[in-house]
Design a protein around this motif. Structure first.
Motif, PDB file in Angstrom:
ATOM      1  N   VAL A  73       0.839  -1.199   0.000  1.00 47.11           N
ATOM      2  CA  VAL A  73       0.000   0.000   0.000  1.00 47.11           C
ATOM      3  C   VAL A  73       0.875   1.250   0.000  1.00 47.11           C
ATOM      4  O   VAL A  73       0.621   2.206  -0.749  1.00 47.11           O
ATOM      5  CB  VAL A  73      -0.978  -0.006   1.195  1.00 47.11           C
ATOM      6  CG1 VAL A  73      -1.693   1.327   1.329  1.00 47.11           C
ATOM      7  CG2 VAL A  73      -1.981  -1.134   1.067  1.00 47.11           C
ATOM      8  N   ALA A  74       1.910   1.257   0.809  1.00 47.56           N
ATOM      9  CA  ALA A  74       2.820   2.400   0.851  1.00 47.56           C
ATOM     10  C   ALA A  74       3.502   2.594  -0.496  1.00 47.56           C
ATOM     11  O   ALA A  74       3.666   3.733  -0.972  1.00 47.56           O
ATOM     12  CB  ALA A  74       3.852   2.207   1.953  1.00 47.56           C
ATOM     13  N   GLU A  75       3.894   1.489  -1.132  1.00 50.77           N
ATOM     14  CA  GLU A  75       4.530   1.546  -2.451  1.00 50.77           C
ATOM     15  C   GLU A  75       3.592   2.138  -3.495  1.00 50.77           C
ATOM     16  O   GLU A  75       3.977   3.000  -4.301  1.00 50.77           O
ATOM     17  CB  GLU A  75       4.949   0.127  -2.860  1.00 50.77           C
ATOM     18  CG  GLU A  75       5.615   0.005  -4.194  1.00 50.77           C
ATOM     19  CD  GLU A  75       5.905  -1.458  -4.541  1.00 50.77           C
ATOM     20  OE1 GLU A  75       5.858  -1.781  -5.741  1.00 50.77           O
ATOM     21  OE2 GLU A  75       6.159  -2.256  -3.628  1.00 50.77           O
ATOM     22  N   LEU A  76       2.331   1.697  -3.479  1.00 47.11           N
ATOM     23  CA  LEU A  76       1.348   2.221  -4.435  1.00 47.11           C
ATOM     24  C   LEU A  76       1.051   3.696  -4.187  1.00 47.11           C
ATOM     25  O   LEU A  76       0.923   4.476  -5.134  1.00 47.11           O
ATOM     26  CB  LEU A  76       0.063   1.394  -4.373  1.00 47.11           C
ATOM     27  CG  LEU A  76       0.166  -0.033  -4.908  1.00 47.11           C
ATOM     28  CD1 LEU A  76      -1.113  -0.807  -4.619  1.00 47.11           C
ATOM     29  CD2 LEU A  76       0.464  -0.027  -6.394  1.00 47.11           C
ATOM     30  N   ARG A  77       0.952   4.085  -2.943  1.00 47.98           N
ATOM     31  CA  ARG A  77       0.694   5.497  -2.627  1.00 47.98           C
ATOM     32  C   ARG A  77       1.830   6.380  -3.135  1.00 47.98           C
ATOM     33  O   ARG A  77       1.603   7.464  -3.665  1.00 47.98           O
ATOM     34  CB  ARG A  77       0.523   5.684  -1.123  1.00 47.98           C
ATOM     35  CG  ARG A  77      -0.811   5.260  -0.629  1.00 47.98           C
ATOM     36  CD  ARG A  77      -1.003   5.604   0.814  1.00 47.98           C
ATOM     37  NE  ARG A  77      -2.318   5.156   1.241  1.00 47.98           N
ATOM     38  CZ  ARG A  77      -2.758   5.205   2.466  1.00 47.98           C
ATOM     39  NH1 ARG A  77      -1.985   5.681   3.419  1.00 47.98           N
ATOM     40  NH2 ARG A  77      -3.960   4.777   2.764  1.00 47.98           N
ATOM     41  N   GLU A  78       3.059   5.926  -2.941  1.00 47.82           N
ATOM     42  CA  GLU A  78       4.206   6.705  -3.398  1.00 47.82           C
ATOM     43  C   GLU A  78       4.209   6.817  -4.923  1.00 47.82           C
ATOM     44  O   GLU A  78       4.460   7.896  -5.480  1.00 47.82           O
ATOM     45  CB  GLU A  78       5.500   6.071  -2.914  1.00 47.82           C
ATOM     46  CG  GLU A  78       6.729   6.886  -3.257  1.00 47.82           C
ATOM     47  CD  GLU A  78       8.001   6.277  -2.688  1.00 47.82           C
ATOM     48  OE1 GLU A  78       9.077   6.644  -3.181  1.00 47.82           O
ATOM     49  OE2 GLU A  78       7.925   5.441  -1.776  1.00 47.82           O
ATOM     50  N   ALA A  79       3.916   5.716  -5.618  1.00 49.27           N
ATOM     51  CA  ALA A  79       3.886   5.732  -7.081  1.00 49.27           C
ATOM     52  C   ALA A  79       2.801   6.672  -7.593  1.00 49.27           C
ATOM     53  O   ALA A  79       3.017   7.424  -8.552  1.00 49.27           O
ATOM     54  CB  ALA A  79       3.669   4.325  -7.623  1.00 49.27           C
ATOM     55  N   ILE A  80       1.652   6.674  -6.942  1.00 53.55           N
ATOM     56  CA  ILE A  80       0.554   7.564  -7.358  1.00 53.55           C
ATOM     57  C   ILE A  80       0.936   9.021  -7.121  1.00 53.55           C
ATOM     58  O   ILE A  80       0.743   9.879  -7.986  1.00 53.55           O
ATOM     59  CB  ILE A  80      -0.752   7.201  -6.617  1.00 53.55           C
ATOM     60  CG1 ILE A  80      -1.255   5.842  -7.095  1.00 53.55           C
ATOM     61  CG2 ILE A  80      -1.816   8.276  -6.822  1.00 53.55           C
ATOM     62  CD1 ILE A  80      -2.388   5.270  -6.254  1.00 53.55           C
ATOM     63  N   SER A  81       1.497   9.305  -5.950  1.00 51.66           N
ATOM     64  CA  SER A  81       1.843  10.699  -5.638  1.00 51.66           C
ATOM     65  C   SER A  81       2.960  11.221  -6.535  1.00 51.66           C
ATOM     66  O   SER A  81       3.017  12.419  -6.823  1.00 51.66           O
ATOM     67  CB  SER A  81       2.228  10.843  -4.164  1.00 51.66           C
ATOM     68  OG  SER A  81       3.430  10.156  -3.898  1.00 51.66           O
TER      69      SER A  81
END
Length: 104
Positions: A73-81
């Protein structure tokens, strides 16, 4: 404790001057006998859930036990941001159409 509304004879719009008694009043006929104890439950009361309600209850219980990968989840949030999360517009549109057809 008497409760009175803005229309002074009482809370009743028909003008009857009956008072509303609070829970702490001892003028109730059963106040001395039971105090504030709740009435005992009747033995013949029952509740039956529909199939849909049972399914919703089971789903909500299962949702609490779902696996959760906090690192992903943290990885996906960073990629989106950062604007680096790839979005397949055709697949997104197909799934939105599929969802809409379920709602009809």
């Amino acid at each position: 404790m008497d409760i009175k509304g803005p229309n002074s004879p009482g809370l009743r719009p028909d003008g009857n001057s009956s008072s509303v008694k609070g829970r702490d009043e001892t003028s109730r006929p059963d106040a001395g006998a039971q105090g504030n104890a709740p009435a005992p439950a009747r033995q013949d009361d029952s509740v039956t859930l529909t199939g849909a309600a049972q399914a919703m209850n089971a789903a909500s219980g299962a949702a609490g036990n779902a696996p959760f990968d906090e690192a992903r989840v943290a990885e996906l949030r960073e990629a989106i941001s950062n604007g680096q999360y790839p979005v397949d517009n055709e697949q997104l549109a197909d799934r939105m159409i599929e969802l809409e057809s379920l709602l009809r």
